[in-house]
Design a protein around this motif. Sequence first.
Motif, PDB file in Angstrom:
ATOM      1  N   ALA A  37      13.536  -8.473  12.249  1.00  0.00           N
ATOM      2  CA  ALA A  37      13.616  -7.548  13.377  1.00  0.00           C
ATOM      3  C   ALA A  37      12.258  -7.350  14.042  1.00  0.00           C
ATOM      4  O   ALA A  37      12.153  -7.339  15.276  1.00  0.00           O
ATOM      5  CB  ALA A  37      14.176  -6.194  12.919  1.00  0.00           C
ATOM      6  N   PHE A  38      11.189  -7.208  13.249  1.00  0.00           N
ATOM      7  CA  PHE A  38       9.873  -6.880  13.792  1.00  0.00           C
ATOM      8  C   PHE A  38       8.894  -8.045  13.777  1.00  0.00           C
ATOM      9  O   PHE A  38       7.769  -7.907  14.255  1.00  0.00           O
ATOM     10  CB  PHE A  38       9.277  -5.693  13.032  1.00  0.00           C
ATOM     11  N   GLY A  39       9.274  -9.185  13.211  1.00  0.00           N
ATOM     12  CA  GLY A  39       8.422 -10.368  13.275  1.00  0.00           C
ATOM     13  C   GLY A  39       7.301 -10.420  12.268  1.00  0.00           C
ATOM     14  O   GLY A  39       6.309 -11.142  12.472  1.00  0.00           O
ATOM     15  N   PHE A  40       7.414  -9.674  11.156  1.00  0.00           N
ATOM     16  CA  PHE A  40       6.402  -9.742  10.110  1.00  0.00           C
ATOM     17  C   PHE A  40       6.579 -11.018   9.277  1.00  0.00           C
ATOM     18  O   PHE A  40       7.664 -11.588   9.219  1.00  0.00           O
ATOM     19  CB  PHE A  40       6.499  -8.528   9.186  1.00  0.00           C
ATOM     20  N   GLU A  41       5.496 -11.428   8.606  1.00  0.00           N
ATOM     21  CA  GLU A  41       5.543 -12.509   7.624  1.00  0.00           C
ATOM     22  C   GLU A  41       5.335 -11.914   6.239  1.00  0.00           C
ATOM     23  O   GLU A  41       4.458 -11.060   6.054  1.00  0.00           O
ATOM     24  CB  GLU A  41       4.459 -13.543   7.896  1.00  0.00           C
ATOM     25  N   CYS A  42       6.131 -12.331   5.277  1.00  0.00           N
ATOM     26  CA  CYS A  42       5.923 -11.919   3.891  1.00  0.00           C
ATOM     27  C   CYS A  42       4.854 -12.813   3.294  1.00  0.00           C
ATOM     28  O   CYS A  42       5.037 -14.031   3.196  1.00  0.00           O
ATOM     29  CB  CYS A  42       7.219 -12.004   3.092  1.00  0.00           C
ATOM     30  N   THR A  43       3.729 -12.214   2.886  1.00  0.00           N
ATOM     31  CA  THR A  43       2.594 -12.993   2.377  1.00  0.00           C
ATOM     32  C   THR A  43       2.318 -12.757   0.895  1.00  0.00           C
ATOM     33  O   THR A  43       1.451 -13.423   0.322  1.00  0.00           O
ATOM     34  CB  THR A  43       1.324 -12.665   3.169  1.00  0.00           C
ATOM     35  N   GLY A  44       3.029 -11.811   0.264  1.00  0.00           N
ATOM     36  CA  GLY A  44       2.776 -11.548  -1.143  1.00  0.00           C
ATOM     37  C   GLY A  44       3.981 -10.933  -1.822  1.00  0.00           C
ATOM     38  O   GLY A  44       4.792 -10.254  -1.185  1.00  0.00           O
ATOM     39  N   TYR A  45       4.103 -11.185  -3.126  1.00  0.00           N
ATOM     40  CA  TYR A  45       5.206 -10.635  -3.917  1.00  0.00           C
ATOM     41  C   TYR A  45       4.674 -10.182  -5.267  1.00  0.00           C
ATOM     42  O   TYR A  45       3.813 -10.826  -5.875  1.00  0.00           O
ATOM     43  CB  TYR A  45       6.309 -11.671  -4.122  1.00  0.00           C
ATOM     44  N   SER A  46       5.225  -9.067  -5.763  1.00  0.00           N
ATOM     45  CA  SER A  46       4.907  -8.566  -7.095  1.00  0.00           C
ATOM     46  C   SER A  46       6.187  -8.059  -7.721  1.00  0.00           C
ATOM     47  O   SER A  46       6.935  -7.297  -7.086  1.00  0.00           O
ATOM     48  CB  SER A  46       3.869  -7.443  -7.002  1.00  0.00           C
ATOM     49  N   ARG A  53       7.074  -5.002 -14.513  1.00  0.00           N
ATOM     50  CA  ARG A  53       8.402  -4.774 -15.080  1.00  0.00           C
ATOM     51  C   ARG A  53       9.178  -3.631 -14.428  1.00  0.00           C
ATOM     52  O   ARG A  53      10.400  -3.575 -14.557  1.00  0.00           O
ATOM     53  CB  ARG A  53       8.283  -4.473 -16.580  1.00  0.00           C
ATOM     54  N   ASP A  54       8.502  -2.707 -13.748  1.00  0.00           N
ATOM     55  CA  ASP A  54       9.202  -1.499 -13.314  1.00  0.00           C
ATOM     56  C   ASP A  54       9.515  -1.466 -11.830  1.00  0.00           C
ATOM     57  O   ASP A  54      10.229  -0.576 -11.371  1.00  0.00           O
ATOM     58  CB  ASP A  54       8.393  -0.247 -13.684  1.00  0.00           C
ATOM     59  N   ARG A  55       9.004  -2.424 -11.059  1.00  0.00           N
ATOM     60  CA  ARG A  55       9.196  -2.379  -9.604  1.00  0.00           C
ATOM     61  C   ARG A  55       9.098  -3.778  -9.008  1.00  0.00           C
ATOM     62  O   ARG A  55       8.582  -4.711  -9.643  1.00  0.00           O
ATOM     63  CB  ARG A  55       8.145  -1.482  -8.958  1.00  0.00           C
ATOM     64  N   ALA A  56       9.569  -3.898  -7.777  1.00  0.00           N
ATOM     65  CA  ALA A  56       9.373  -5.120  -6.995  1.00  0.00           C
ATOM     66  C   ALA A  56       8.756  -4.726  -5.662  1.00  0.00           C
ATOM     67  O   ALA A  56       9.184  -3.748  -5.038  1.00  0.00           O
ATOM     68  CB  ALA A  56      10.704  -5.843  -6.753  1.00  0.00           C
ATOM     69  N   SER A  57       7.732  -5.456  -5.250  1.00  0.00           N
ATOM     70  CA  SER A  57       7.022  -5.134  -4.009  1.00  0.00           C
ATOM     71  C   SER A  57       6.819  -6.394  -3.180  1.00  0.00           C
ATOM     72  O   SER A  57       6.537  -7.476  -3.720  1.00  0.00           O
ATOM     73  CB  SER A  57       5.656  -4.507  -4.311  1.00  0.00           C
ATOM     74  N   TYR A  58       6.932  -6.239  -1.876  1.00  0.00           N
ATOM     75  CA  TYR A  58       6.734  -7.327  -0.925  1.00  0.00           C
ATOM     76  C   TYR A  58       5.650  -6.905   0.064  1.00  0.00           C
ATOM     77  O   TYR A  58       5.720  -5.813   0.637  1.00  0.00           O
ATOM     78  CB  TYR A  58       8.026  -7.645  -0.170  1.00  0.00           C
ATOM     79  N   LEU A  59       4.658  -7.756   0.255  1.00  0.00           N
ATOM     80  CA  LEU A  59       3.595  -7.503   1.221  1.00  0.00           C
ATOM     81  C   LEU A  59       3.927  -8.216   2.519  1.00  0.00           C
ATOM     82  O   LEU A  59       4.124  -9.434   2.536  1.00  0.00           O
ATOM     83  CB  LEU A  59       2.256  -8.004   0.664  1.00  0.00           C
ATOM     84  N   LEU A  60       3.984  -7.455   3.609  1.00  0.00           N
ATOM     85  CA  LEU A  60       4.285  -7.999   4.931  1.00  0.00           C
ATOM     86  C   LEU A  60       3.076  -7.822   5.837  1.00  0.00           C
ATOM     87  O   LEU A  60       2.406  -6.790   5.802  1.00  0.00           O
ATOM     88  CB  LEU A  60       5.492  -7.285   5.548  1.00  0.00           C
ATOM     89  N   GLU A  61       2.820  -8.836   6.667  1.00  0.00           N
ATOM     90  CA  GLU A  61       1.663  -8.775   7.558  1.00  0.00           C
ATOM     91  C   GLU A  61       2.018  -9.256   8.958  1.00  0.00           C
ATOM     92  O   GLU A  61       2.831 -10.152   9.146  1.00  0.00           O
ATOM     93  CB  GLU A  61       0.521  -9.629   7.007  1.00  0.00           C
TER      94      GLU A  61
END
Length: 341
Positions: A37-46, A53-61
Motif C-alpha cells: 500500500a505505501f511502497g516500503f521495502e522489507c530490509t530486515g527480519y527477526s 523466541r518471543d516475537r517476530a519483527s519486520y524492518l521496513l524502509e
Amino acid sequence: MSQTSAVSTHSLKLLGVDHLEFYVGNAKQASFFYRNAFGFECTGYSGPETGVRDRASYLLEQGQIRLVLTSSLQPDSPIAEHVRTHGDGVKAIALAVEDPESSELGTEFPIYGDTVHRLVRPGSLMAEFAPVSVAGSTSAGLRAIDHVVGNVGWGEMNRWVKFYEDVLGFNMYQHFDDKDISTEYSALMSKVVANGNGRVKFPLNEPAEGRKRSQIEEFLDFYGGPGVQHIAMMTGDIVDSVSRLESNGVEFLRVPSTYYQDLESRIGRIDEPLEQLAKLGILVDRDDEGYMLQIFTKPVGDRPTLFFEIIQRKGSRSFGKGNFKALFEAMEREQAIRGNL
C-alpha cells in the motif's frame, strides 16, 4: 527508566526520529500491507529463525523512514497485551543521538500512555535484524518523518509539554487553541514542541469542550488512552506520491470541492496545477516562509485511531492552520458515518 531520572537527556543532540516500532496483531500481514500500500521495502527480519523466541519483527524502509512491525508469539506477553488494549499502534518512537559515546544510548523511558521513547545510535537498528530484501509496490517517494502527533487526555497537554521541556530540552514551537481548531460541533487544542535544531517535532493534542465528541475523544475511546494519532511523512512531490498511494488502494480524507474555488486568492501563486490538487484532495496552506501541501489518510486499521499524513514543504514550517476547519469537518463526516460524533 523513569521520567524523573532522565534529567541528563536535555543536553543530547538529536538527529531526528530514527525509527518507529509498531506493536501489531500479525506482523507478517502488516508488513505485506505497508509494502504494497505505501511502497516500503522489507530490509530486515527477526524471529524464531534468527534465535528470537518471543516475537517476530519486520524492518521496513523507504527513504530515511524506518518502521519496525512487531507481533507477539506468546498470548500473555506485554506485546499481546498492548495489542489487546490499543489495537495496532505505535509503541516506541526512537530518537537518533548524535554523540556515539553518550551514556544515554539504549535508554527507554515512558511518555504519554503506553508509548515510549528510545535513544539510539544512528544505524544501530540493523544489528538487531537478519538482512532481507522483499519489495512490494513501487516506492511512493516518501523521504522522511516530518513529525509525529500524540493525543493525550483532558488537561494533560501542558504536563507533557513540560516533560519535553524539562527532560529533553525541547522548546515550544507553535500553539493552537480551540479557536484555531474548531468546527460547529467539536474543538481541540494543540501545542507543538521541537528540539533545538528543529529536526524533531511532536505536536500534542488534547480535547476541548464542544457540542459533540471531537476526533481526539474518539481516538482516546478506541485506542484505550493516549497514544500516537498520526505520522507525517515527507515527500518531494506530493502529487506523484499521492497518485501512487491512491492507485495502491490507500484511502484519503476528502474535503468539499468548494475548498478549491478560491484557493489561489487565499494562498497565492503555487507551482502545482490546481486541477490535480482538487482531483487528489490535496490541501495547501501558506505562512511567512512559504507554503506547504498536505493530505491525510483514513485510519489504516478497523479502529478509528492511527492514520498518516503526506506532506510536502516549500518553505513553510507550519502545520496547515488554514486547513484545520476543512480537515476537521472532513474527519467529523467520517465520525458521523461510524456513529461516533
